[in-house]
Design an enzyme around this catalytic site. Sequence first.
Site, PDB file in Angstrom:
ATOM      1  N   GLU A 261       0.516  -1.352  -0.665  1.00 13.30           N
ATOM      2  CA  GLU A 261       0.066   0.341  -0.163  1.00 13.30           C
ATOM      3  C   GLU A 261       0.621   0.987  -0.025  1.00 13.30           C
ATOM      4  O   GLU A 261       0.089   1.809  -0.393  1.00 13.30           O
ATOM      5  CB  GLU A 261      -0.904   0.075   1.241  1.00 13.30           C
ATOM      6  CG  GLU A 261      -1.903  -1.298   1.312  1.00 13.30           C
ATOM      7  CD  GLU A 261      -3.178  -0.513   0.452  1.00 13.30           C
ATOM      8  OE1 GLU A 261      -3.123   0.158  -0.409  1.00 13.30           O
ATOM      9  OE2 GLU A 261      -4.360  -1.381  -0.397  1.00 13.30           O
TER      10      GLU A 261
ATOM     11  N   SER B  70     -29.450 -19.604 -25.523  1.00 15.79           N
ATOM     12  CA  SER B  70     -30.105 -19.115 -26.889  1.00 15.79           C
ATOM     13  C   SER B  70     -31.257 -17.241 -26.907  1.00 15.79           C
ATOM     14  O   SER B  70     -31.745 -16.762 -27.883  1.00 15.79           O
ATOM     15  CB  SER B  70     -31.630 -19.852 -27.249  1.00 15.79           C
ATOM     16  OG  SER B  70     -30.662 -21.178 -27.900  1.00 15.79           O
TER      17      SER B  70
END
Length: 845
Positions: free
Chosen positions: A102, A378
Site C-alpha cells: 500500500e 439462446s
Amino acid sequence: MEPSHETQQQPKKKASPFKIILLLLGSVLAVVGLGGLGWGIQTYRQMYAGTDISLLDKEPARSTFFYDRSGAVITELTNARMEYMLLNHFPKIMLDAVTAVEDARFYEHHGLDYQGIARAFYQNLKSGYTVEGGSTITQQLAKTMLLTPEQTYRRKLKEAVASLKIEDTYSKDQILEKYLNYIYFGEGAWGLQRAAETYFGKDASQLTLAESALLAGIPKSPTNYSPVKKPEASKERRNLVLSLMAEQGRITPAQRDEAMKEEIRLAAPAAQQTAKIYPSYIDHVINEASQKYGLTEQQILSSGLHIHTNLDPKVQQAAEEVYRNPDFFPEDKGGLQSGIVLMEPQTGAVLGIVGSRNPDPKFREFNYATQNERQPGSTLKPLLVYAPALAAGFGPRDQIYDTETDFGGGYTPMNYRKQFHGWVTLEEALVESYNIPAVALLKEIGIDQGLEFGRKAGLPLQEADRTLGIALGGMSKGTSPLQMAQAYTMFANNGNLAKAYAIRKITDAQGNLVGRETQPVLEPMLEPGAAYTMTKMLEKVVTEGTGRSARMDRPVAGKTGTTQLPDTPEFKDRWGNQIDGSKDAWFVGYTPELVAAVWLGYEKTNKDHYLTTTGGKYPASLFKEVVSRALKDVPVTAFSRPEKYRAYAGGRKRINGENAPKYAERTGESGTAKAAGTPAAPAAAPAPQEAAAAAAAGAQAQTPEAAGAKGEARPAAAGGAAKEPAGGQPGAEGTAAAKEGAAAGGASPPAGGDTAAGAGADGTGADGTGAGEAGPAAGTGGGTAEGTAPPAGSGSTAGSEPPPQTAGGGTGAGSSTQPGGDEADAPAPEAAAGTAAGTGTGATP
C-alpha cells in the site's frame, strides 16, 4: 605652442526597448509570483486550520438507512463492529506486508509521497491508462474517515492538507494503527482483528507470513480479492504482496517461495451481520453506490447516509417467497444456485433482486443475479440476431434453409439431436430455437452489426466473441441476469433500452444531496414497430414454443436459453458418449409491467452437479411463479401497439440456400433430416474471418467452455422429421392422422410475396403483424409439428396460397409428433399426442 587636445564627448548608448520590456515583465512576474505564493501560503494555512481530524479519535457509529420506492425504511446498517487493537498486537510481518503493497515509503514521507506520485504518473502515462496509484496510507485514512466522495480537485486538495495535518498530529505508528483498525477487509470484516477471525479463525497476533500477505492484499478491492468468492484472484494478489516484500528486503527470497507454496486454508464461516431483510438487493445497492457515486464501502456503511432505492416490497417479497420454497427447485443435487432480477421496463428501475438460494445469506456474499458471468445460451439470439435482422429490414416470414451447413473454416453448428427442418421462417426459427438458422441469419446481416447491437444493449462482449458461434450465446466472458434484463427492456419499451438503476438518490446525515438524483436513461435501439414485432414473435415462444412453462393469465413474451456440458472426459459415460445434461439454464421474459431474467445452475459444475433441465422448464417456471405473485391484483394489460403501426411480415427474402427447394415441393421425399437422405441446400459460401474464427475456437456454440451454447433442446419427432415453416404444413411425420391433417391455416407463404398487415387469426398477434404462422386448424388429428394442440380458429394469412400437395414418405407406427425444436423442454401437459396406430404415408394437403 603645443596644440590643445580637446576630449570629444562620446554619445551615450540608449537602452534596448526589448531589454526594458523584459525587465518590466520580470518585475511584474516576480511581484505576481510573490503575491501568488503569499496567497497560496495563506490559503493553505486557512485550510489547515479548518481541517478537523478529531474523527480519527472516535469510533464511527453512524448508521446508513435504506429506503424503498415509497419512502419506507427497509433497513439500517453500520460498520461499528470492529474490535480496536493496538499496533503492537499485530505481528511485524503483517505491518511489513501492508506497507509493502500500500505504501512502501510510509515511514519516509510526510503524508504525501512525491516520488510515488511521480512514479505513478509516469507509469500511467506510459501505459495510456491508470495502472498505479500514488495515494499513501495517510491519504487513504483521510479519504475514508474525513472527506466526502466528490471527485474534484478541491477535494483532492483537502485530502492532501488533511494528510499533512494527520502527520503533524499523530506518529507513524498511530496512523498505521488507525488504518488497520478502520479499513474494510471484505466478508463483513472491519479491521484487521475481525479479518483474522473471519478468514482464519485466529487472533491477528497469530497470523503467518502467507496469511498476512493475503489479508494485506484485500483492502484495495474486497470483492475482487476475496479468498471466499475469488480464491484464485486472492492467491495471485497474495503472491504479488510476497514478491514486493522480497524486492523491498522485508523477507528473503526463500521465505517468499515457501509462503507462495502454501494453499489458502480458510476457517468455517462465522456468523456475521447481514441486512435484516432483502440482503441481495441491499448488497447490490452498496455496489451501485460504490460504482456510480465513488463511495467506499466504509463510507457507505459508516457515514450516516440515507439511500433511497427503487425496491418494490411486493415484487421483492414475491421473489424471495418463491426462492425460499425448495419445491421450485426439484432437481437440486446440493448447492443448486439461481438468481433473478426484476425491472420496470419503462424506466429501468430495479424493483427486486434475489441473488442466491442460501437460507442464511452472509453480508456482501456473491450475488448470482448481478455479479454472475455465465453464457446466456439462446436468450442471446433475439439480441444479436433477430432484433438486428428486423432493424435491417427482414420480416418474420422471410425464410432460412435449415440444413447441415459449413459456414467456413470447418464451423458446422448443429441443431439439437442433429435434426434439420428445411425452409423455416425467421419466426419459427426463433420460436423453436433452431441453431443453424440463427447462425445463417447472423452471417447474412453481418457479425459486426450483431455485435455492435449487443454492445449497445449493454452486453460485455469481447473481441474473442467475434465469431459466428456468438449467435448461439457462446460469450467468452458471459453475462448476468441484470444485464440480460436490462437488454430486454427495449422490446417491452417501444424499442428504447432503459438503463438499470437501483438508487434514486443519496443524502448525507444533514440532508444534503450526495451526487445527483438519478433519472431514467433511455437509449433508442429499435423502431417501435420492429420492437413490437419482436414482442409478438417472443410471445409465440411462450404460447407455442420452448417457453410454454412461463405462460400465465396475462400477455407474456420471452426466450429460453440453455448451455451444454463441457465436452471433456468428466462428462462422458462409460462408452465415451456425452452425458445428456446442461451447465446453465435461463429464461428472460417480460409482461407490459415487468421484465425479469432468471439464471439456474451450479457454482461449480462437475459430474455430480449438473442440470438435467433446460431454460424452458424450471427457469421459465420460476419466472411465472415470481411474476404472477408480483402482479397479483394488477389489471391485465396488453402490449402497447405503436401508433401508425403497419405490420411487415416479409416473405421475399431467402437465406442459406437461395435455390434450395421447399420440402413441400420435393415430391416423394419424407422431409427428414439429412441423415435420412434429404438433399441439402447448397452450402453457404465460406464466410470470411468470422466463420474461420468460430471453427478455430472449437465450434463455439457446441461446447460451453469454448463459449458455446447448445440450442434449446426439446423432444424430437421420431425419425428427425423436418417441418415446413410456420404457416406451412406440418412435417410429414408419417402418422396416419397427418394424412387427414391440416385444413385451412396450413398455407405456406407465396413464393416471392411479402405480406403486410391483415394476417389471419394466428398471425403475429390478432392485429396481424405479419407472421402469418397459421398452424393446422383445430381437429387436424396430428397436432402441430411441436406436438402441441393447435390454437382454435387458426386461419391462413391473407394473400397466401395453398401449396401443392406432397406425399409424405415417413413411417411412424405409434410414433408421436413431439417437437423437433432445439429446447429440451418437456411438452406441456396439454400437448397433443399426435399419434396414430399403424404405419402410413401421410399426404400433407
